[in-house]
Scaffold this motif. Structure first.
Motif, PDB file in Angstrom:
ATOM      1  N   ARG A  57       0.895  -1.239  -0.218  1.00 17.40           N
ATOM      2  CA  ARG A  57      -0.110   0.118  -0.082  1.00 17.40           C
ATOM      3  C   ARG A  57       0.669   1.164   0.014  1.00 17.40           C
ATOM      4  O   ARG A  57       0.557   2.245  -0.641  1.00 17.40           O
ATOM      5  N   PHE A  58       1.885   1.235   0.347  1.00 22.90           N
ATOM      6  CA  PHE A  58       2.761   2.507   0.749  1.00 22.90           C
ATOM      7  C   PHE A  58       3.242   2.677  -0.675  1.00 22.90           C
ATOM      8  O   PHE A  58       3.351   3.878  -1.315  1.00 22.90           O
ATOM      9  N   MET A  59       3.759   1.664  -1.374  1.00 19.04           N
ATOM     10  CA  MET A  59       4.220   1.800  -2.948  1.00 19.04           C
ATOM     11  C   MET A  59       2.960   2.080  -3.676  1.00 19.04           C
ATOM     12  O   MET A  59       3.200   3.178  -4.828  1.00 19.04           O
ATOM     13  N   LEU A  60       1.599   1.658  -3.629  1.00 19.44           N
ATOM     14  CA  LEU A  60       0.813   2.111  -4.275  1.00 19.44           C
ATOM     15  C   LEU A  60       0.296   3.511  -4.114  1.00 19.44           C
ATOM     16  O   LEU A  60       0.119   4.052  -5.243  1.00 19.44           O
ATOM     17  N   ARG A  61       0.269   4.046  -2.813  1.00 11.61           N
ATOM     18  CA  ARG A  61       0.094   5.455  -2.698  1.00 11.61           C
ATOM     19  C   ARG A  61       1.193   6.240  -3.062  1.00 11.61           C
ATOM     20  O   ARG A  61       0.848   7.258  -3.932  1.00 11.61           O
ATOM     21  N   SER A  62       2.562   5.913  -3.122  1.00 14.09           N
ATOM     22  CA  SER A  62       3.383   6.751  -3.748  1.00 14.09           C
ATOM     23  C   SER A  62       3.567   6.720  -5.143  1.00 14.09           C
ATOM     24  O   SER A  62       3.514   7.676  -5.974  1.00 14.09           O
ATOM     25  N   GLU A  63       2.931   5.600  -6.001  1.00 12.94           N
ATOM     26  CA  GLU A  63       3.049   5.642  -7.245  1.00 12.94           C
ATOM     27  C   GLU A  63       1.752   6.132  -7.801  1.00 12.94           C
ATOM     28  O   GLU A  63       1.811   6.921  -8.816  1.00 12.94           O
ATOM     29  N   LEU A  64       0.669   5.884  -7.322  1.00 10.85           N
ATOM     30  CA  LEU A  64      -0.751   6.839  -7.729  1.00 10.85           C
ATOM     31  C   LEU A  64      -0.426   8.355  -7.478  1.00 10.85           C
ATOM     32  O   LEU A  64      -1.191   9.083  -8.318  1.00 10.85           O
ATOM     33  N   SER A  65       0.176   8.756  -6.543  1.00 10.67           N
ATOM     34  CA  SER A  65       0.321  10.199  -6.197  1.00 10.67           C
ATOM     35  C   SER A  65       1.168  10.909  -7.406  1.00 10.67           C
ATOM     36  O   SER A  65       1.075  12.286  -7.778  1.00 10.67           O
ATOM     37  N   LYS A  66       1.889  10.039  -8.023  1.00  9.29           N
ATOM     38  CA  LYS A  66       2.459  10.629  -9.435  1.00  9.29           C
ATOM     39  C   LYS A  66       1.731  11.052 -10.646  1.00  9.29           C
ATOM     40  O   LYS A  66       2.097  11.578 -11.387  1.00  9.29           O
ATOM     41  N   LEU A  67       0.486  10.259 -10.629  1.00  6.72           N
ATOM     42  CA  LEU A  67      -0.360  10.416 -11.573  1.00  6.72           C
ATOM     43  C   LEU A  67      -1.118  11.675 -11.842  1.00  6.72           C
ATOM     44  O   LEU A  67      -1.403  12.308 -10.419  1.00  6.72           O
ATOM     45  N   ASP A  68      -1.758  12.021 -12.759  1.00  4.65           N
ATOM     46  CA  ASP A  68      -2.442  13.502 -12.938  1.00  4.65           C
ATOM     47  C   ASP A  68      -3.666  13.061 -12.696  1.00  4.65           C
ATOM     48  O   ASP A  68      -4.307  11.772 -12.374  1.00  4.65           O
ATOM     49  N   ARG A  69      -4.688  13.867 -12.182  1.00  6.66           N
ATOM     50  CA  ARG A  69      -5.905  13.929 -11.576  1.00  6.66           C
ATOM     51  C   ARG A  69      -6.971  13.230 -12.413  1.00  6.66           C
ATOM     52  O   ARG A  69      -7.544  12.464 -11.897  1.00  6.66           O
ATOM     53  N   ARG A  70      -6.778  13.661 -13.704  1.00  3.66           N
ATOM     54  CA  ARG A  70      -7.660  12.611 -14.670  1.00  3.66           C
ATOM     55  C   ARG A  70      -7.563  11.276 -14.685  1.00  3.66           C
ATOM     56  O   ARG A  70      -8.352  10.584 -14.677  1.00  3.66           O
ATOM     57  N   SER A  71      -6.189  10.844 -14.496  1.00  5.07           N
ATOM     58  CA  SER A  71      -6.004   9.462 -14.549  1.00  5.07           C
ATOM     59  C   SER A  71      -6.481   8.786 -13.322  1.00  5.07           C
ATOM     60  O   SER A  71      -7.139   7.603 -13.274  1.00  5.07           O
ATOM     61  N   LEU A  72      -6.468   9.547 -12.001  1.00  9.30           N
ATOM     62  CA  LEU A  72      -6.908   8.878 -10.997  1.00  9.30           C
ATOM     63  C   LEU A  72      -8.364   9.117 -10.813  1.00  9.30           C
ATOM     64  O   LEU A  72      -9.135   8.087 -10.503  1.00  9.30           O
ATOM     65  N   GLU A  73      -9.204   9.815 -11.359  1.00 10.21           N
ATOM     66  CA  GLU A  73     -10.490  10.048 -11.568  1.00 10.21           C
ATOM     67  C   GLU A  73     -10.846   8.652 -12.171  1.00 10.21           C
ATOM     68  O   GLU A  73     -11.956   8.100 -11.949  1.00 10.21           O
ATOM     69  N   ILE A  74     -10.408   8.410 -13.514  1.00 15.99           N
ATOM     70  CA  ILE A  74     -10.907   7.410 -14.051  1.00 15.99           C
ATOM     71  C   ILE A  74     -10.622   6.216 -13.703  1.00 15.99           C
ATOM     72  O   ILE A  74     -11.337   5.016 -13.549  1.00 15.99           O
ATOM     73  N   LEU A  75      -9.632   6.041 -12.833  1.00 13.66           N
ATOM     74  CA  LEU A  75      -9.190   4.918 -12.081  1.00 13.66           C
ATOM     75  C   LEU A  75      -9.982   4.435 -10.875  1.00 13.66           C
ATOM     76  O   LEU A  75     -10.677   3.366 -10.651  1.00 13.66           O
ATOM     77  N   ALA A  76     -10.584   5.619 -10.484  1.00 16.44           N
ATOM     78  CA  ALA A  76     -11.729   5.348  -9.304  1.00 16.44           C
ATOM     79  C   ALA A  76     -12.868   4.978  -9.997  1.00 16.44           C
ATOM     80  O   ALA A  76     -13.544   4.289  -9.456  1.00 16.44           O
ATOM     81  N   MET A  77     -13.362   5.379 -11.251  1.00 14.45           N
ATOM     82  CA  MET A  77     -14.484   4.913 -11.710  1.00 14.45           C
ATOM     83  C   MET A  77     -14.637   3.541 -12.035  1.00 14.45           C
ATOM     84  O   MET A  77     -15.280   2.641 -12.049  1.00 14.45           O
ATOM     85  N   GLU A  78     -13.173   3.104 -12.627  1.00 13.67           N
ATOM     86  CA  GLU A  78     -12.925   1.581 -12.963  1.00 13.67           C
ATOM     87  C   GLU A  78     -12.934   0.843 -11.819  1.00 13.67           C
ATOM     88  O   GLU A  78     -13.752  -0.261 -11.887  1.00 13.67           O
ATOM     89  N   VAL A  79     -12.611   1.275 -10.561  1.00  7.72           N
ATOM     90  CA  VAL A  79     -12.422   0.564  -9.345  1.00  7.72           C
ATOM     91  C   VAL A  79     -14.072   0.369  -8.879  1.00  7.72           C
ATOM     92  O   VAL A  79     -14.531  -0.857  -8.743  1.00  7.72           O
ATOM     93  N   ALA A  80     -14.899   1.433  -9.160  1.00  6.56           N
ATOM     94  CA  ALA A  80     -16.457   1.228  -8.952  1.00  6.56           C
ATOM     95  C   ALA A  80     -16.979   0.168 -10.022  1.00  6.56           C
ATOM     96  O   ALA A  80     -17.822  -0.618  -9.374  1.00  6.56           O
TER      97      ALA A  80
END
Length: 93
Positions: A57-80
């Motif tokens: 989870r530490f690595m996951l947070r570190s790596e995801l925090s490097k992504l742009d906001r749009r990528s994170l939003e799309i990822l959140a929708m895919e998780v859902a």
């Protein structure tokens, strides 16, 4: 299309901690879901990152925090989307 591997709850929790979930709940998902179904390169990159982190989870947070906001939003929708798909599967005995 790639699928998320591992613990969807960990990915959701990490996205929540990064402040992505609440804004996504208020968004119009239609354009993003169309982008996802079209094979979004941003989503594919995000999924590869999530899958490469495994249970760390530490690595996951570190790596995801490097992504742009749009990528994170799309990822959140895919998780859902994947979580909903998982919940609607008939149980196998």
């Amino acid at each position: 299309m790639l699928h998320l591997q591992g613990d969807l709850q960990s990915v959701f929790d990490t996205l929540y901690e990064l402040g992505v979930i609440e804004p996504v709940l208020g968004m119009d998902w239609k354009p993003s879901l169309e982008e996802i179904s079209g094979g979004s390169p941003k989503l594919m990159r995000a999924i590869r990152i999530v899958n490469s982190c495994g249970a760390d989870r530490f690595m996951l947070r570190s790596e995801l925090s490097k992504l742009d906001r749009r990528s994170l939003e799309i990822l959140a929708m895919e998780v859902a989307r994947e979580y909903a798909e998982f919940q609607t599967r008939p149980e196998l005995h």
